[in-house]
Design an enzyme around this catalytic site. Structure first.
Site, PDB file in Angstrom:
ATOM      1  N   HIS A 154      -1.134  -1.210  -4.361  1.00  0.00           N
ATOM      2  CA  HIS A 154      -2.421  -0.950  -3.729  1.00  0.00           C
ATOM      3  C   HIS A 154      -2.526   0.531  -3.365  1.00  0.00           C
ATOM      4  O   HIS A 154      -1.615   1.092  -2.748  1.00  0.00           O
ATOM      5  CB  HIS A 154      -2.538  -1.805  -2.463  1.00  0.00           C
ATOM      6  CG  HIS A 154      -3.876  -1.746  -1.797  1.00  0.00           C
ATOM      7  ND1 HIS A 154      -4.938  -2.554  -2.165  1.00  0.00           N
ATOM      8  CD2 HIS A 154      -4.324  -1.002  -0.752  1.00  0.00           C
ATOM      9  CE1 HIS A 154      -5.973  -2.306  -1.387  1.00  0.00           C
ATOM     10  NE2 HIS A 154      -5.630  -1.355  -0.526  1.00  0.00           N
ATOM     11  N   ASP A 197      -6.660  -6.782   4.096  1.00  0.00           N
ATOM     12  CA  ASP A 197      -6.094  -5.435   4.171  1.00  0.00           C
ATOM     13  C   ASP A 197      -6.115  -4.948   5.612  1.00  0.00           C
ATOM     14  O   ASP A 197      -7.183  -4.837   6.223  1.00  0.00           O
ATOM     15  CB  ASP A 197      -6.917  -4.493   3.282  1.00  0.00           C
ATOM     16  CG  ASP A 197      -6.315  -3.106   3.161  1.00  0.00           C
ATOM     17  OD1 ASP A 197      -5.290  -2.837   3.809  1.00  0.00           O
ATOM     18  OD2 ASP A 197      -6.874  -2.285   2.405  1.00  0.00           O
ATOM     19  N   GLY A 198      -4.917  -4.669   6.155  1.00  0.00           N
ATOM     20  CA  GLY A 198      -4.808  -4.097   7.483  1.00  0.00           C
ATOM     21  C   GLY A 198      -3.972  -4.941   8.421  1.00  0.00           C
ATOM     22  O   GLY A 198      -4.296  -6.101   8.683  1.00  0.00           O
ATOM     23  N   GLY A 199      -2.870  -4.382   8.905  1.00  0.00           N
ATOM     24  CA  GLY A 199      -2.074  -5.057   9.912  1.00  0.00           C
ATOM     25  C   GLY A 199      -1.331  -6.285   9.450  1.00  0.00           C
ATOM     26  O   GLY A 199      -0.898  -7.101  10.271  1.00  0.00           O
ATOM     27  N   MET A 229     -11.376  -6.478   5.500  1.00  0.00           N
ATOM     28  CA  MET A 229     -10.625  -5.551   6.338  1.00  0.00           C
ATOM     29  C   MET A 229     -10.331  -6.188   7.695  1.00  0.00           C
ATOM     30  O   MET A 229     -11.218  -6.741   8.345  1.00  0.00           O
ATOM     31  CB  MET A 229     -11.415  -4.258   6.543  1.00  0.00           C
ATOM     32  CG  MET A 229     -11.695  -3.462   5.278  1.00  0.00           C
ATOM     33  SD  MET A 229     -10.184  -2.914   4.449  1.00  0.00           S
ATOM     34  CE  MET A 229      -9.475  -1.822   5.698  1.00  0.00           C
ATOM     35  N   MET A 258     -12.361   3.903  -0.128  1.00  0.00           N
ATOM     36  CA  MET A 258     -13.011   4.055   1.167  1.00  0.00           C
ATOM     37  C   MET A 258     -13.714   5.408   1.149  1.00  0.00           C
ATOM     38  O   MET A 258     -13.357   6.353   1.849  1.00  0.00           O
ATOM     39  CB  MET A 258     -11.977   3.949   2.288  1.00  0.00           C
ATOM     40  CG  MET A 258     -11.500   2.515   2.496  1.00  0.00           C
ATOM     41  SD  MET A 258     -10.035   2.378   3.540  1.00  0.00           S
ATOM     42  CE  MET A 258      -8.757   2.558   2.275  1.00  0.00           C
ATOM     43  N   ASP A 266      -4.917   3.255  -1.399  1.00  0.00           N
ATOM     44  CA  ASP A 266      -6.017   3.460  -0.456  1.00  0.00           C
ATOM     45  C   ASP A 266      -6.579   4.868  -0.626  1.00  0.00           C
ATOM     46  O   ASP A 266      -5.929   5.853  -0.281  1.00  0.00           O
ATOM     47  CB  ASP A 266      -5.523   3.279   0.977  1.00  0.00           C
ATOM     48  CG  ASP A 266      -5.251   1.825   1.310  1.00  0.00           C
ATOM     49  OD1 ASP A 266      -6.151   0.996   1.096  1.00  0.00           O
ATOM     50  OD2 ASP A 266      -4.135   1.514   1.775  1.00  0.00           O
ATOM     51  N   HIS A 302      -8.486   0.851  -3.840  1.00  0.00           N
ATOM     52  CA  HIS A 302      -9.465   0.542  -2.794  1.00  0.00           C
ATOM     53  C   HIS A 302     -10.148   1.841  -2.380  1.00  0.00           C
ATOM     54  O   HIS A 302      -9.534   2.707  -1.765  1.00  0.00           O
ATOM     55  CB  HIS A 302      -8.717  -0.103  -1.615  1.00  0.00           C
ATOM     56  CG  HIS A 302      -9.570  -0.385  -0.429  1.00  0.00           C
ATOM     57  ND1 HIS A 302      -9.026  -0.717   0.790  1.00  0.00           N
ATOM     58  CD2 HIS A 302     -10.927  -0.398  -0.246  1.00  0.00           C
ATOM     59  CE1 HIS A 302      -9.991  -0.914   1.663  1.00  0.00           C
ATOM     60  NE2 HIS A 302     -11.157  -0.718   1.067  1.00  0.00           N
ATOM     61  N   GLY A 305       1.391  -2.332   4.211  1.00  0.00           N
ATOM     62  CA  GLY A 305       1.931  -0.983   4.069  1.00  0.00           C
ATOM     63  C   GLY A 305       3.237  -0.829   4.805  1.00  0.00           C
ATOM     64  O   GLY A 305       4.314  -0.998   4.237  1.00  0.00           O
ATOM     65  N   SER A 306       3.156  -0.534   6.093  1.00  0.00           N
ATOM     66  CA  SER A 306       4.371  -0.297   6.865  1.00  0.00           C
ATOM     67  C   SER A 306       5.265  -1.517   6.904  1.00  0.00           C
ATOM     68  O   SER A 306       6.499  -1.388   6.952  1.00  0.00           O
ATOM     69  CB  SER A 306       4.007   0.150   8.290  1.00  0.00           C
ATOM     70  OG  SER A 306       3.151  -0.788   8.918  1.00  0.00           O
ATOM     71  N   GLY A 342      -9.359   3.656   7.637  1.00  0.00           N
ATOM     72  CA  GLY A 342      -9.158   5.081   7.873  1.00  0.00           C
ATOM     73  C   GLY A 342      -7.728   5.467   8.125  1.00  0.00           C
ATOM     74  O   GLY A 342      -7.320   6.576   7.777  1.00  0.00           O
ATOM     75  N   PHE A 343      -6.935   4.560   8.694  1.00  0.00           N
ATOM     76  CA  PHE A 343      -5.549   4.886   9.008  1.00  0.00           C
ATOM     77  C   PHE A 343      -4.669   3.663   8.812  1.00  0.00           C
ATOM     78  O   PHE A 343      -5.106   2.530   9.056  1.00  0.00           O
ATOM     79  CB  PHE A 343      -5.399   5.376  10.461  1.00  0.00           C
ATOM     80  CG  PHE A 343      -6.158   6.632  10.756  1.00  0.00           C
ATOM     81  CD1 PHE A 343      -5.607   7.877  10.449  1.00  0.00           C
ATOM     82  CD2 PHE A 343      -7.419   6.589  11.320  1.00  0.00           C
ATOM     83  CE1 PHE A 343      -6.315   9.047  10.698  1.00  0.00           C
ATOM     84  CE2 PHE A 343      -8.134   7.751  11.577  1.00  0.00           C
ATOM     85  CZ  PHE A 343      -7.571   8.983  11.264  1.00  0.00           C
ATOM     86  N   GLY A 344      -3.420   3.893   8.405  1.00  0.00           N
ATOM     87  CA  GLY A 344      -2.452   2.823   8.327  1.00  0.00           C
ATOM     88  C   GLY A 344      -1.857   2.538   9.689  1.00  0.00           C
ATOM     89  O   GLY A 344      -1.976   3.324  10.624  1.00  0.00           O
ATOM     90  N   GLY A 345      -1.192   1.377   9.803  1.00  0.00           N
ATOM     91  CA  GLY A 345      -0.452   1.055  11.008  1.00  0.00           C
ATOM     92  C   GLY A 345      -1.286   0.632  12.197  1.00  0.00           C
ATOM     93  O   GLY A 345      -0.795   0.621  13.329  1.00  0.00           O
ATOM     94  N   SER A 393       0.841  -1.198   0.000  1.00  0.00           N
ATOM     95  CA  SER A 393       0.000   0.000   0.000  1.00  0.00           C
ATOM     96  C   SER A 393       0.875   1.247   0.000  1.00  0.00           C
ATOM     97  O   SER A 393       1.680   1.445   0.921  1.00  0.00           O
ATOM     98  CB  SER A 393      -0.905   0.013   1.226  1.00  0.00           C
ATOM     99  OG  SER A 393      -1.518   1.276   1.366  1.00  0.00           O
ATOM    100  N   MET A 450      -9.259   7.587   0.488  1.00  0.00           N
ATOM    101  CA  MET A 450     -10.117   7.929   1.622  1.00  0.00           C
ATOM    102  C   MET A 450     -10.642   9.350   1.454  1.00  0.00           C
ATOM    103  O   MET A 450      -9.931  10.220   0.955  1.00  0.00           O
ATOM    104  CB  MET A 450      -9.337   7.812   2.935  1.00  0.00           C
ATOM    105  CG  MET A 450      -8.648   6.473   3.137  1.00  0.00           C
ATOM    106  SD  MET A 450      -7.782   6.412   4.716  1.00  0.00           S
ATOM    107  CE  MET A 450      -6.772   4.945   4.467  1.00  0.00           C
TER     108      MET A 450
END
Length: 225
Positions: free
Chosen positions: A33, A172-174, A137, A68, A35, A66, A194-195, A142-145, A8, A37
């Site tokens: 990817h 997607d996420g974490g 999800m 959002m 994101d 994606h 992402g991170s 709404g936020f990365g990390g 991402s 928003m």
């Protein structure tokens, strides 16, 4: 099954998106990817069609966008013209997800549908034959990390629902090397990170990206060995 890694760019260097996309693809990324928003559907504001258009020349592979945002339909044409390959809308974003997915397909893109952590998998059952991808999800968008929420039972139920249809399950996420195995074991085949991909590296140090991608891929595919 083969696992695809989709970094991402929300975690990339915003001042060097073109370089970052080239570097992370060269380091082994399967998809890029994006994101999107809107500060309304989710409490953050990120990118729009102009960003997708700007990075498109720097991405050789598939551009996975994606959304959002709400509403979605007024922006479908703009993302198609910008060069998105997959366009994913949230089932929670509006009352007419069936029409939204048809609009995405008619615009020449591959439609995806996303589910928030608190939304049951049954919400996508009526449109499962209209999509090429379902995005599950594992954080509230709404936020990365954010911290990973274990939704393995939902992923497994979705895999059973899909059966032998050629539909990707994206998580997607974490996602990192510690959470990827559970997602893959449950049935996911596309992992957005992402991170966990961009941490510690840069466009000038792509070997770090390569090591991060390899660690996630090996962890995920290791569940089958």
């Amino acid at each position: 099954m083969p696992v695809l890694i989709a970094p991402s760019i929300l975690a990339a260097d915003f001042a060097a998106f073109g370089e970052e996309c080239r570097a992370v693809e060269g380091a082994g990324a399967d998809w890029i990817h994006v994101d999107v928003m809107d500060g309304h559907f989710v409490p953050n504001l990120t990118f729009g069609p102009a960003t997708v258009k700007a990075i498109r020349p720097h991405v050789r592979g598939l551009l996975d966008v994606h959304l959002m945002i709400a509403p979605v339909d007024p922006f479908v044409t703009a993302f198609a013209e910008a060069g998105a390959d997959i366009l994913t809308a949230h089932v929670e974003a509006g009352p007419h997800i069936h029409r939204t997915l048809q609009t995405i397909r008619d615009a020449g893109m591959r439609p995806g549908v996303a589910l928030n952590p608190g939304t049951p998998v049954e919400a996508v059952a009526p449109v499962i034959d209209l999509v090429d991808l379902v995005c599950v999800m594992t954080v509230n968008p709404g936020f990365g990390g954010q911290r990973f929420l274990d939704v393995s039972p939902k992923i497994a139920a979705l895999r059973a629902m899909i059966g032998d249809r050629p539909i990707h399950i994206e998580v997607d996420g974490g996602i990192d090397a510690s959470t990827a195995p559970g997602a893959a074991r449950a049935g996911a085949d596309v992992l957005v990170a992402g991170s966990a991909v961009f941490r510690g590296g840069s466009a000038r140090m792509p070997e770090v990206y390569a090591a991060n991608i390899t660690a996630i891929r090996q962890a995920a595919e290791g569940v089958w060995t």
